[in-house]
Every structure is written in C-alpha cells, then in structure tokens.
Design an enzyme around this catalytic site. Structure first.
Site, PDB file in Angstrom:
ATOM      1  N   GLU A  41      84.025  26.706  75.399  1.00 45.15           N
ATOM      2  CA  GLU A  41      83.480  27.520  74.428  1.00 45.15           C
ATOM      3  C   GLU A  41      82.304  26.569  73.910  1.00 45.15           C
ATOM      4  O   GLU A  41      81.955  25.519  73.897  1.00 45.15           O
ATOM      5  CB  GLU A  41      84.591  27.613  73.207  1.00 45.15           C
ATOM      6  CG  GLU A  41      85.043  26.217  72.801  1.00 45.15           C
ATOM      7  CD  GLU A  41      85.984  26.221  71.534  1.00 45.15           C
ATOM      8  OE1 GLU A  41      85.328  26.600  70.382  1.00 45.15           O
ATOM      9  OE2 GLU A  41      86.931  26.013  71.388  1.00 45.15           O
ATOM     10  N   SER A  83      95.333  33.875  63.826  1.00 41.68           N
ATOM     11  CA  SER A  83      94.345  33.953  64.684  1.00 41.68           C
ATOM     12  C   SER A  83      94.483  34.809  65.871  1.00 41.68           C
ATOM     13  O   SER A  83      95.176  35.294  66.449  1.00 41.68           O
ATOM     14  CB  SER A  83      94.271  32.496  65.328  1.00 41.68           C
ATOM     15  OG  SER A  83      93.241  32.672  66.250  1.00 41.68           O
ATOM     16  N   ALA A  84      93.182  35.531  66.248  1.00 40.07           N
ATOM     17  CA  ALA A  84      92.878  36.570  67.233  1.00 40.07           C
ATOM     18  C   ALA A  84      93.088  35.711  68.404  1.00 40.07           C
ATOM     19  O   ALA A  84      93.331  36.517  69.584  1.00 40.07           O
ATOM     20  CB  ALA A  84      91.642  37.031  67.018  1.00 40.07           C
ATOM     21  N   ASP A  85      93.011  34.479  68.766  1.00 43.26           N
ATOM     22  CA  ASP A  85      93.418  33.866  69.854  1.00 43.26           C
ATOM     23  C   ASP A  85      94.836  34.294  70.485  1.00 43.26           C
ATOM     24  O   ASP A  85      94.796  34.228  71.559  1.00 43.26           O
ATOM     25  CB  ASP A  85      93.204  32.335  69.573  1.00 43.26           C
ATOM     26  CG  ASP A  85      91.846  31.875  69.275  1.00 43.26           C
ATOM     27  OD1 ASP A  85      91.220  32.404  69.227  1.00 43.26           O
ATOM     28  OD2 ASP A  85      92.046  30.612  68.895  1.00 43.26           O
ATOM     29  N   LYS A 137      96.182  23.974  66.767  1.00 36.72           N
ATOM     30  CA  LYS A 137      95.683  22.817  65.931  1.00 36.72           C
ATOM     31  C   LYS A 137      96.860  22.688  64.970  1.00 36.72           C
ATOM     32  O   LYS A 137      97.579  23.393  64.377  1.00 36.72           O
ATOM     33  CB  LYS A 137      94.471  23.577  64.938  1.00 36.72           C
ATOM     34  CG  LYS A 137      93.320  23.780  65.942  1.00 36.72           C
ATOM     35  CD  LYS A 137      92.057  24.358  65.192  1.00 36.72           C
ATOM     36  CE  LYS A 137      90.710  24.601  66.230  1.00 36.72           C
ATOM     37  NZ  LYS A 137      90.740  25.461  66.998  1.00 36.72           N
TER      38      LYS A 137
END
Length: 302
Positions: free
Chosen positions: A25, A140-142, A159
């Site tokens: 990334e 999160s969209a993750d 995280k």
C-alpha cells in the site's frame, strides 16, 4: 474497457517472467511516517521482498492511473507529496476520474492488486471496528473488502486502537478466514498477543497459499487475513499500550475527531506518548510482513 493500469518496468518484467509479486500500500508512505523516514522505509520494505525472492508492487494513484509498482522517481515524489488523498473503495474511482493523486488504504490496495492479478498483499495492520462503534457505526471498509476481493492480506493484526473482539466478530460474520501465523493467539499490531484466540492457525507459507488456492477452487468470494505477530524484540506489550490508547481515544473524543481522521490522530498521539516507540515497532512489523508475503507469493507460484 481498458483498465487504467500502469505497470512499472520492474513489475512488467516480473509479469512477463511469471515471477511472484507482492502488493504494497501507499498510505503508509503518505500518511504513516514523516519524510524522509517514509521513503527510507518504503525502500527497505521493497528490498526485503526482493531479498526474499519476490517482486514488490507498491500501488498508488497518479495522473488518473493506477500505478502497479513505482519507479524510484515516483516513490520519491510520492514520499514528498502534499495533500494526497487517502483512498478506500468509496473514493478510488472518483480520484481516478478526476486525475488526482491518491494513496491506497488496505481496501483500495486489495482492489487494485486484484485488478492486476496479484494475490498477495503485505501491510502493517488492517482497519476494523472502532471503539464505540455501537454508537458511531465507525467500521473500516477493510473488513468488507476482505469478504469481497480475492487477495491474501498479510498484516500484524488489526490496529491496536480498535475494538478487537468486535472486529473478529464482523470478520466471522462476513466469512473471512483469519489465521494467526505460528501461534494460536490473535496478535494486535504492536503486541504479539491480544488476549484473544485466533480462529485459525497456519505454520507455513505453503499452508497459507494452499488455503487461498482452495478458496478459489471452491468459488468462494473474498480473500483471507493472515495475522503475523511482530518479532518479539520489537513488541510493545498490550498491557503497556492499553492506558495510552485509552488516553488518546479520550482526547480524540474531546476534540470531536471522527471518521477518517480518527486513526491518524490516535497513531500520532501514541507515537508521542511512547516517545517514538510505536513507529520503530511499526517499521519492524511491516518488514516482517513483507518477508512472509514474499514467501506466500512464492508458494502461490508453485
């Protein structure tokens, strides 16, 4: 339609030769570290992947194109760029359409990697369910990307600032396989043990690759999350971090910080509260994940 993909010379050669590729990334470069440390770390992580027998493909958006792999000049320019957009699934297409410069988060990197035919992505940590999400709905969209996009993500866990039990619950609901590498405990970014058990365990790169390829054979959508514990010498124990995270979160709430601004604020405050220890650990875990990612990519090619 022709996809707006630009491959670096190194990645172009790797594709032609059938060499294993590992996606990286770019948000960690533009939003994770100051210059020149961000550039030095990006170069080191790419070197780690090459030394481990694979080819790095750092992904970023430049001039309306998805760059799969960056040249030295492009990496240098990105490391010094200002006002770079932080892109996820929701705003990736808009940035491309408008010819902007954007750094890819976990979700956006997965999308771009899949478009380029790359099956392995090494990062630091993924996003997840934020503390207080039952009121803020900040997730999160993750997590949903892992359920949709067929890329194996190598990370040191979610995280540590996140609500880890809820993050695991959402991943289970979405049908995402979650492995811990070489241990039963679920790691939490800077800490090897979150106090939670990992749903699955993998003890070799071959096991990870076989699981990914079996999902493809079964026609199951999405990828898998491989949580790779930070090396012991670089760990910050969860008990040490817990009160500091609580303090940083209280400060964010008091200042009305929300949405995409929460994570960078909390990470910056923890950097300050630990006298820089979190950044040192972050670099160590990213490099550790890059090496495992290269090993998994090699096994995929086999």
């Amino acid at each position: 339609m022709t996809l707006p993909l630009t491959f670096s010379p190194e990645v172009t050669e790797a594709r032609a030769k059938g060499l294993p590729l590992v996606a990286l990334e770019s948000t960690i470069i533009t939003h994770g570290m100051p210059y020149p440390q961000n550039l030095e770390t990006a170069r080191q992580v790419e070197a780690d992947i090459r030394e481990a027998g694979a080819v790095p493909a750092t992904i970023a958006i430049m001039e309306g194109r998805v760059h799969i792999g960056l040249t030295e000049d492009e990496l240098e320019a990105l490391a010094q760029a200002k006002d770079v957009s932080k892109l996820s699934r929701a705003d990736l297409a808009a940035c491309l359409a408008n010819g902007g410069v954007g750094a890819t988060t976990v979700a956006a990197t997965m999308i771009c990697a899949a478009l380029a035919g790359i099956k392995v992505f090494a990062t630091g940590g993924i996003g997840g369910v934020h503390k207080g999400a039952e009121e803020s709905f900040d997730i999160s969209a993750d997590l949903r990307e892992l359920a949709h996009t067929p890329v194996s993500v190598i990370a040191a866990g979610p995280k540590a600032i996140l609500d880890l039990p809820k993050t695991l619950e959402v991943l289970e609901t979405l049908g995402v396989p979650v492995f811990a590498y070489g241990q039963d405990a679920f790691p939490a970014f800077w800490s090897r043990d979150s106090g939670l058990a990992a749903p699955l365990r993998a003890d070799s790169a071959a096991q990870i690759a076989k699981a990914h390829l079996m999902r493809e054979r079964l026609g199951l959508p999405g990828g898998q999350l491989v949580t790779n514990p930070i090396p012991e010498d670089d760990e910050i124990p969860a008990a040490t971090l817990a009160p500091l995270i609580k303090q940083a979160q209280a400060e964010a709430d008091a200042q009305g910080i929300s949405g995409k601004q929460v994570t960078p604020f909390l990470l910056q405050r923890l950097f300050e509260l630990t006298d820089g220890a979190t950044l040192t650990s972050n670099i160590a875990l990213v490099r550790n994940n890059a090496r495992l990612g290269a090993a998994v990519a090699r096994e995929m090619q086999r």
